[in-house]
Motif scaffolding. Structure first.
Motif, short mmCIF file in Angstrom:
data_model
loop_
_atom_site.label_atom_id
_atom_site.label_comp_id
_atom_site.label_asym_id
_atom_site.label_seq_id
_atom_site.Cartn_x
_atom_site.Cartn_y
_atom_site.Cartn_z
N GLY A 1 43.16 -38.67 -43.94
CA GLY A 1 41.92 -38.63 -43.87
C GLY A 1 42.14 -39.51 -42.34
N TYR A 2 42.07 -40.09 -42.28
CA TYR A 2 42.17 -40.41 -40.82
C TYR A 2 43.49 -40.28 -40.03
CZ TYR A 2 43.63 -44.67 -37.85
OH TYR A 2 44.49 -45.37 -36.68
N ALA A 3 44.74 -40.13 -40.33
CA ALA A 3 45.89 -39.72 -39.77
C ALA A 3 45.58 -38.58 -39.06
CB ALA A 3 46.39 -39.85 -40.77
N CYS A 4 45.01 -37.19 -40.09
CA CYS A 4 45.00 -35.95 -39.32
C CYS A 4 43.71 -35.84 -38.44
CB CYS A 4 44.17 -35.45 -41.16
SG CYS A 4 45.81 -34.71 -41.95
N CYS A 5 42.65 -36.87 -38.79
CA CYS A 5 41.22 -36.73 -37.63
C CYS A 5 42.03 -38.21 -35.73
CB CYS A 5 39.96 -37.81 -38.29
SG CYS A 5 39.33 -36.62 -39.63
N SER A 6 42.45 -38.81 -37.21
CA SER A 6 43.08 -38.98 -35.57
C SER A 6 43.97 -38.57 -34.07
CB SER A 6 43.91 -40.17 -36.21
OG SER A 6 44.30 -41.00 -34.58
N LEU A 7 45.10 -37.18 -35.37
CA LEU A 7 45.25 -36.47 -34.38
C LEU A 7 44.14 -35.24 -33.72
CD1 LEU A 7 48.45 -35.19 -37.05
CD2 LEU A 7 49.34 -36.63 -34.37
N LEU A 8 44.01 -34.95 -34.91
CA LEU A 8 42.53 -34.14 -33.63
C LEU A 8 41.72 -34.57 -32.58
CD1 LEU A 8 40.75 -31.66 -33.79
CD2 LEU A 8 39.23 -32.50 -36.11
N TRP A 9 41.39 -35.69 -32.95
CA TRP A 9 40.74 -36.51 -31.95
C TRP A 9 41.59 -36.74 -30.39
CZ3 TRP A 9 39.68 -42.76 -31.92
CH2 TRP A 9 39.52 -42.84 -30.92
N ARG A 10 42.91 -36.85 -30.69
CA ARG A 10 43.93 -37.14 -29.25
C ARG A 10 44.27 -35.32 -28.86
NH1 ARG A 10 44.32 -41.85 -29.40
NH2 ARG A 10 45.51 -43.14 -31.16
N VAL A 11 43.89 -34.81 -29.69
CA VAL A 11 44.30 -33.03 -29.78
C VAL A 11 42.96 -32.77 -28.23
CG1 VAL A 11 44.14 -30.59 -30.08
CG2 VAL A 11 45.74 -32.60 -31.05
N SER A 12 41.96 -33.14 -28.86
CA SER A 12 40.78 -33.18 -28.76
C SER A 12 40.40 -32.68 -27.14
CB SER A 12 39.21 -32.82 -29.96
OG SER A 12 39.59 -34.20 -29.68
N GLN A 13 40.99 -33.76 -26.69
CA GLN A 13 41.14 -34.66 -25.57
C GLN A 13 42.01 -33.18 -24.15
OE1 GLN A 13 43.57 -38.16 -25.41
NE2 GLN A 13 42.18 -39.40 -26.16
N GLN A 14 42.26 -32.41 -24.84
CA GLN A 14 42.87 -31.45 -23.72
C GLN A 14 41.48 -29.81 -23.74
OE1 GLN A 14 45.31 -30.87 -22.01
NE2 GLN A 14 45.60 -33.62 -22.37
N GLU A 15 41.07 -29.99 -22.94
CA GLU A 15 39.36 -28.69 -22.78
C GLU A 15 40.09 -27.03 -23.72
OE1 GLU A 15 36.05 -27.03 -19.80
OE2 GLU A 15 37.46 -28.45 -18.60
N GLN A 16 41.38 -27.03 -23.15
CA GLN A 16 41.73 -26.00 -23.54
C GLN A 16 41.61 -25.91 -25.23
OE1 GLN A 16 43.74 -27.78 -21.64
NE2 GLN A 16 43.99 -26.61 -20.28
N GLU B 1 40.59 -48.54 -42.97
CA GLU B 1 40.72 -46.88 -42.38
C GLU B 1 39.57 -46.13 -42.34
OE1 GLU B 1 42.96 -45.35 -44.96
OE2 GLU B 1 45.14 -46.94 -44.79
N GLU B 2 38.09 -46.44 -43.12
CA GLU B 2 37.55 -45.58 -42.99
C GLU B 2 36.66 -46.14 -41.51
OE1 GLU B 2 37.62 -48.88 -45.11
OE2 GLU B 2 37.03 -48.38 -47.03
N THR B 3 36.79 -47.70 -40.98
CA THR B 3 36.05 -46.79 -39.53
C THR B 3 36.63 -46.19 -38.96
OG1 THR B 3 34.70 -49.39 -40.05
CG2 THR B 3 35.36 -48.50 -37.78
N GLN B 4 38.48 -46.19 -38.55
CA GLN B 4 38.66 -45.25 -38.59
C GLN B 4 38.51 -44.66 -38.20
OE1 GLN B 4 40.93 -46.16 -35.50
NE2 GLN B 4 40.09 -48.01 -35.77
N SER C 1 37.32 -41.63 -35.42
CA SER C 1 37.95 -40.48 -35.55
C SER C 1 37.04 -39.28 -34.95
CB SER C 1 39.43 -40.34 -36.56
OG SER C 1 40.03 -41.34 -35.89
N LEU C 2 36.15 -38.88 -35.79
CA LEU C 2 35.44 -37.94 -36.35
C LEU C 2 34.07 -38.20 -35.13
CD1 LEU C 2 34.23 -37.98 -40.09
CD2 LEU C 2 35.81 -36.41 -38.85
N CYS C 3 33.96 -39.15 -34.94
CA CYS C 3 33.23 -39.40 -33.95
C CYS C 3 33.16 -39.55 -31.93
CB CYS C 3 31.97 -40.24 -33.34
SG CYS C 3 31.03 -40.35 -35.04
N GLY C 4 35.01 -39.16 -32.13
CA GLY C 4 35.78 -39.73 -30.83
C GLY C 4 36.05 -38.32 -31.13
#
Length: 182
Positions: free
Chosen positions: A2-17, A56-59, A63-66
């Motif tokens: 879950g952390y790995a997937c959310c971390s990717l989503l967090w990084r992708v969400s840095q792009q406005e598109q 991992e829990e905190t990360q 990631s979700l909040c980021g």
């Protein structure tokens, strides 16, 4: 996982598109509900003894909040969060959480994401009204400014207070000017 997937989503969400593409899908409300329920569970499970920032829990939570912070950084995302009931519910939860989150260093980054989200959402007129309607929000932020030990969080708290104080002053001045012009 879950952390790995959310971390990717967090990084992708840095792009406005990417944010606009995410918000165009119908399951965004479910994601926002997931963020809210996960945050509540995390805080109630660990209370004042949160796991270290590297756990991992905190990360996962960060990631979700980021991701939500990145959504709120986009004009389209701010509008979405301010209009949709799931977004409003999450912002209300963030306002409550900022006053209840433990003041320990392992929670500093979480408070930072919440503060940045609240600042970003207040750039939207509906968002500003939503946050301003929270009971004693200015008092909570004043308390946080005094009690916070993390300098970035102090800066973000001060930034929020300063911006919103200026907006309130400007609105009052415009209203007075409008009354005087009659």
């Amino acid at each position: 996982m879950g952390y790995a997937c959310c971390s990717l989503l967090w990084r992708v969400s840095q792009q406005e598109q990417a944010v606009e593409a995410m918000l165009a899908k119908s399951n965004v409300g479910e994601f926002l509900e997931l963020v809210g329920s996960t945050l509540q569970s995390y805080l109630s499970t660990y209370n004042d003894e949160l796991p270290s920032e590297g756990s991992e829990e905190t990360q996962f939570i960060l990631s979700l909040c980021g991701t939500v912070t990145n959504i709120a950084a986009s004009a389209y995302g701010r509008d979405y969060l301010a209009k949709k009931s799931e977004g409003q519910t999450l912002i209300n939860l963030y306002c409550t959480t900022i006053s209840k989150a433990p003041m320990e260093p392992s929670c500093a980054k979480l408070r930072n994401f919440i503060l940045m989200t609240l600042y970003n959402i207040s750039l939207n007129q509906r968002g500003l009204q939503l946050v301003s309607m929270q009971p004693n929000m200015l008092g909570i932020l004043s308390w946080l400014l005094q009690e916070e030990t993390d300098m970035w969080n102090k800066l973000n708290t001060l930034r929020y207070i300063t911006f919103n104080s200026n907006v309130t002053t400007i609105v009052v001045l415009i209203q007075v000017d409008t009354i005087n012009s009659y």
